[in-house]
Design an enzyme around this catalytic site. Structure first.
Site, PDB file in Angstrom:
ATOM      1  N   HIS A   8       9.176   0.973   2.388  1.00 41.04           N
ATOM      2  CA  HIS A   8       9.120   2.237   3.127  1.00 41.04           C
ATOM      3  C   HIS A   8       8.792   3.389   2.190  1.00 41.04           C
ATOM      4  O   HIS A   8       8.760   3.225   0.984  1.00 41.04           O
ATOM      5  CB  HIS A   8      10.453   2.508   3.830  1.00 41.04           C
ATOM      6  CG  HIS A   8      11.558   2.884   2.904  1.00 41.04           C
ATOM      7  ND1 HIS A   8      12.250   1.955   2.158  1.00 41.04           N
ATOM      8  CD2 HIS A   8      12.085   4.083   2.572  1.00 41.04           C
ATOM      9  CE1 HIS A   8      13.164   2.564   1.427  1.00 41.04           C
ATOM     10  NE2 HIS A   8      13.075   3.875   1.654  1.00 41.04           N
ATOM     11  N   HIS A  67      -0.336  10.822  -1.752  1.00 39.59           N
ATOM     12  CA  HIS A  67      -0.472  10.649  -0.312  1.00 39.59           C
ATOM     13  C   HIS A  67       0.124   9.304   0.093  1.00 39.59           C
ATOM     14  O   HIS A  67       0.373   8.458  -0.754  1.00 39.59           O
ATOM     15  CB  HIS A  67      -1.932  10.764   0.136  1.00 39.59           C
ATOM     16  CG  HIS A  67      -2.793   9.609  -0.250  1.00 39.59           C
ATOM     17  ND1 HIS A  67      -3.341   9.478  -1.511  1.00 39.59           N
ATOM     18  CD2 HIS A  67      -3.207   8.526   0.449  1.00 39.59           C
ATOM     19  CE1 HIS A  67      -4.053   8.378  -1.570  1.00 39.59           C
ATOM     20  NE2 HIS A  67      -3.984   7.778  -0.388  1.00 39.59           N
ATOM     21  N   GLU A 115      -2.851   9.202   5.165  1.00 43.51           N
ATOM     22  CA  GLU A 115      -4.166   8.575   5.307  1.00 43.51           C
ATOM     23  C   GLU A 115      -4.070   7.419   6.287  1.00 43.51           C
ATOM     24  O   GLU A 115      -3.084   6.698   6.311  1.00 43.51           O
ATOM     25  CB  GLU A 115      -4.638   8.048   3.953  1.00 43.51           C
ATOM     26  CG  GLU A 115      -5.933   7.276   4.004  1.00 43.51           C
ATOM     27  CD  GLU A 115      -6.329   6.672   2.662  1.00 43.51           C
ATOM     28  OE1 GLU A 115      -7.381   6.007   2.623  1.00 43.51           O
ATOM     29  OE2 GLU A 115      -5.600   6.845   1.671  1.00 43.51           O
TER      30      GLU A 115
END
Length: 129
Positions: A8, A67, A115
């Site tokens: 995670h 990201h 993304e």
């Protein structure tokens, strides 16, 4: 050590309620648990934790995670891009071919870059060999 795969990502946010509206209402993540200062969400086999940390506002955004990328089947990619645009989500990198997959980068309400990507690591490595 026998690592099995990705578990995670925890994302620090300024305002949990605002971020939940984005992640649940716009990205359609499933809210599994909401605490006073955190929330756990699922998106396919990926899951994230949103952690309310308004005190982190002055920290340098370039340090840490650049990201977070999520896999999406190519058949659903363009529909997802249109959904982001229809909800006025800031796109920071327009849809493009990256390796053998399609990719689009966008921002959550706190400026965390996310993304959607359509290929696997193995497919990307075929391009660079």
């Amino acid at each position: 050590m026998n690592v099995q795969g990705f578990s995670h990502v925890t994302i620090n946010v300024k305002n949990l309620a605002r971020s939940l509206r984005f992640y649940v209402d716009i990205l359609n993540m499933k809210l599994v648990h909401r605490g006073r200062k955190d929330a756990y969400l699922e998106w396919g086999s990926a899951w994230i934790c949103l952690q309310e940390r308004p005190d982190m506002e002055d920290q340098c955004p370039q340090i840490g995670v650049d990201h977070v990328a999520f896999f999406i089947d190519e058949q659903h990619f363009w529909e997802a891009v249109q959904h982001l645009k229809a909800n006025h989500v800031p796109i920071v990198r327009e849809p493009t071919q990256r390796g053998r997959g399609l990719s689009v980068n966008f921002l959550d309400p706190d400026g965390t870059q996310l993304e959607l990507h359509t290929s696997t690591l193995a497919e990307r490595m075929k391009v660079w060999k």
